[in-house]
Structure formats: structure tokens, C-alpha cells
Design a protein around this motif. Structure first.
Motif, mmCIF file in Angstrom:
data_model
loop_
_atom_site.group_PDB
_atom_site.id
_atom_site.type_symbol
_atom_site.label_atom_id
_atom_site.label_comp_id
_atom_site.label_asym_id
_atom_site.label_seq_id
_atom_site.Cartn_x
_atom_site.Cartn_y
_atom_site.Cartn_z
ATOM 1 N N ASN A 109 0.794 -1.315 0.165
ATOM 2 C CA ASN A 109 0.423 -0.080 -0.028
ATOM 3 C C ASN A 109 1.197 1.170 0.038
ATOM 4 O OD1 ASN A 109 -2.850 -1.644 -0.045
ATOM 5 N ND2 ASN A 109 -2.798 -1.009 2.262
ATOM 6 N N ARG A 118 2.226 1.923 -2.791
ATOM 7 C CA ARG A 118 0.968 2.511 -4.377
ATOM 8 C C ARG A 118 0.743 4.088 -3.755
ATOM 9 N NH1 ARG A 118 -3.766 -1.149 -2.373
ATOM 10 N NH2 ARG A 118 -2.944 -2.180 -4.111
ATOM 11 N N LYS A 172 1.582 6.923 -6.246
ATOM 12 C CA LYS A 172 1.103 8.248 -6.752
ATOM 13 C C LYS A 172 1.818 9.656 -6.917
ATOM 14 C CE LYS A 172 -3.983 9.461 -6.281
ATOM 15 N NZ LYS A 172 -5.091 9.805 -5.186
ATOM 16 N N PRO A 203 3.161 -1.469 -7.171
ATOM 17 C CA PRO A 203 2.461 -2.085 -6.858
ATOM 18 C C PRO A 203 1.862 -2.890 -6.965
ATOM 19 C CG PRO A 203 1.287 -0.288 -6.541
ATOM 20 C CD PRO A 203 2.259 -0.258 -7.957
ATOM 21 N N GLU A 236 -1.450 -5.500 -7.393
ATOM 22 C CA GLU A 236 -2.981 -5.516 -7.486
ATOM 23 C C GLU A 236 -3.857 -6.156 -5.824
ATOM 24 O OE1 GLU A 236 -5.475 -3.056 -8.017
ATOM 25 O OE2 GLU A 236 -3.347 -2.825 -9.896
#
Length: 262
Positions: free
Chosen positions: A159, A162, A166, A250, A252
Motif C-alpha cells: 500500500n 501505491r 501516486k 505495486p 493489485e
């Protein structure tokens, strides 16, 4: 050039221990080091200063115009220690304390000092605006993620990846902080490869590290000749000389489940 590192990981994974011991190594190497604890628990710098220090948030609550010496405390090897702090549990946004602290520290010109290394100890909740501040506001140039081979630690690490992607952050590697899980180092190496990075160093579980912490010291300070202290020196060196920086990818959730149970 200042090395500016944000160290993320699941709560309780050993980020603060890692940050403090790495800083103790760099301080021992005569580098001018600033450590900023971005966790509301405000315990990152305890083993560097010898006890808990006042937080920026609490100090600002009592004094609207604190000076640098009210917020920055000289610890082991003259390491500069700061704790952002936060509200009491259940009373407000924990990440807000990070935002308030960073803006005030910047206002005081603390980042303009003659620094060699700035290290941020940050909770893994990168969806929170406060905890994304070191990356989002460019206070940090690179990210390290601390994890073990345990499911929840790796899930949190994925996470964080992720969030790093971003925010267009640079991932410099994974620190494997061992918990004595079966095939742990291989699992963490495979995870790092899967997300497009590498394991930059491994710290093996040891009671000596906990023993030093009970005395409010890093293992680097209390047991400088130990194998444990040497592992932190090796990690510190790897971080300083690392050129393997990547934009991570990352997994899924379904892919992560498949990876972990394969």
C-alpha cells in the motif's frame, strides 16, 4: 548535497529503531544529521536523546512563537532531534501534526542549516494528507520501506508503494527487519523484485537491540562492537552509496494474495 530520506512502514514494524540506529551511525561518522519523528507516539528520538522530548504540536499549543531550541534537541553525537507529535488518540487527525510541524520548522529555517542527512520516520498511512507531507511537499527525495516477511507488514508495504507511485516518489529500496518468519529473507527479496526494487539491507532480530532500547539507547551507542551495530553500519553505508532508485509498481490486491500464498 543533503540526503533526505523518508522511512515508511507498518506501525510497530521497527521504523523508529531503524531510523534511530541509522542516524547514530551517521552521527558517529561526523555527519550533521536531523531526525524528524512524524509519528503521534513521538518516540522516534527517545533512544538518541535518552528520553522523550517535547513535541512541536504540544509546544506550539503552549507557546505560539517557540524558538529553535524549544523544538530541536541535541542527542547522541549531536544529532538534531525533533518530534512532530499530534493530538490525543481519538481527538483529531494524527497527520495534521506533521503538517503543522513541518511548516513551522521551515519557517524557523531549520532546513537551511548545514545538514548532511535528514531522516523522517513516517507512519505507513500514506492516504493521510499529513503522513504524505514529506513526499508531497518534497521535504524528502527518496523513500525506504521497512518490512518483515509477515503478511500484514508486506500488505502495508504494498500500500505504501501505491502511495509512493501516486506521489511520484523515488523508492530506494526495502529494509528487511526480520521477525524470524520461515524463509523470511527470500520472501522479502521476492516481494522487492515483484514491485521493481531491491532489498537494500537486512537487520536480524536480536534481544540486544531491545536491551539497548530499554536503556533509552541505540544498539550503535550501547553495543558499538556488536554484530547488530555492524548490521546498521552496513545498512547505513548501502543507503549512502545506493544508486538503484526506481518508480515502484505495486501489486493489485489479488496479485498480492497470489504472491503471498504461492
Amino acid at each position: 548535497m543533503i540526503k533526505k530520506i523518508a522511512i515508511y512502514g507498518k506501525g510497530g514494524i521497527g521504523k523508529s529503531t531503524t531510523v534511530a540506529n541509522l542516524s547514530a551511525v551517521w552521527g558517529s561518522d561526523d555527519l550533521n544529521c536531523l531526525v524528524i519523528g512524524c509519528d503521534p507516539k513521538a518516540d522516534t528520538t527517545r533512544t538518541l536523546y535518552g528520553k522523550r522530548i517535547p513535541t512541536v504540536v504540544n509546544t506550539l499549543r503552549d507557546n505560539r512563537n517557540p524558538e529553535k531550541e524549544d523544538l530541536v534537541f541535541q542527542g547522541f553525537k549531536n544529532i538534531q532531534c525533533v518530534e512532530s507529535g499530534g493530538p490525543e488518540p481519538g481527538v483529531g487527525c494524527a497527520g495534521r501534526g506533521v503538517i503543522v510541524a513541518m511548516k513551522y520548522l521551515e519557517q524557523l529555517g531549520i532546513f537551511d542549516d548545514d545538514l548532511d542527512v535528514v531522516v523522517y520516520d513516517v507512519l505507513g498511512d500514506v492516504v493521510c494528507g499529513g503522513f504524505s507531507v514529506p513526499l508531497r511537499e518534497k521535504y524528502a527525495d527518496e523513500v525506504l520501506i521497512v518490512t518483515s516477511g509477515e503478511y500484514m507488514a508486506l500488505y502495508a508495504a504494498n500500500n505504501i508503494v501505491r502511495g509512493v507511485k501516486k506521489l511520484k516518489g523515488n523508492l530506494s529500496g526495502i529494509v528487511c527487519n526480520c521477525r524470524n518468519v520461515d524463509n523470511e529473507e527470500q520472501i522479502v527479496n521476492d516481494f522487492a523484485e515483484k514491485i521493481g526494487t531491491h532489498v537494500i539491507g537486512t537487520i536480524h532480530r536480536s534481544n540486544l537491540i531491545q536491551d539497548a532500547e530499554l536503556d533509552a539507547k541505540t544498539v550503535v551507542e550501547k553495543y558499538p562492537e556488536s554484530a547488530e551495530a555492524q548490521e546498521y553500519r552496513d545498512l547505513a553505508s548501502s543507503i549512502m552509496h545506493n544508486e538503484n532508485v526506481s518508480t515502484p509498481e505495486p501489486m493489485e490486491d489479488e496479485e498480492f494474495e497470489e504472491f503471498f500464498h504461492s
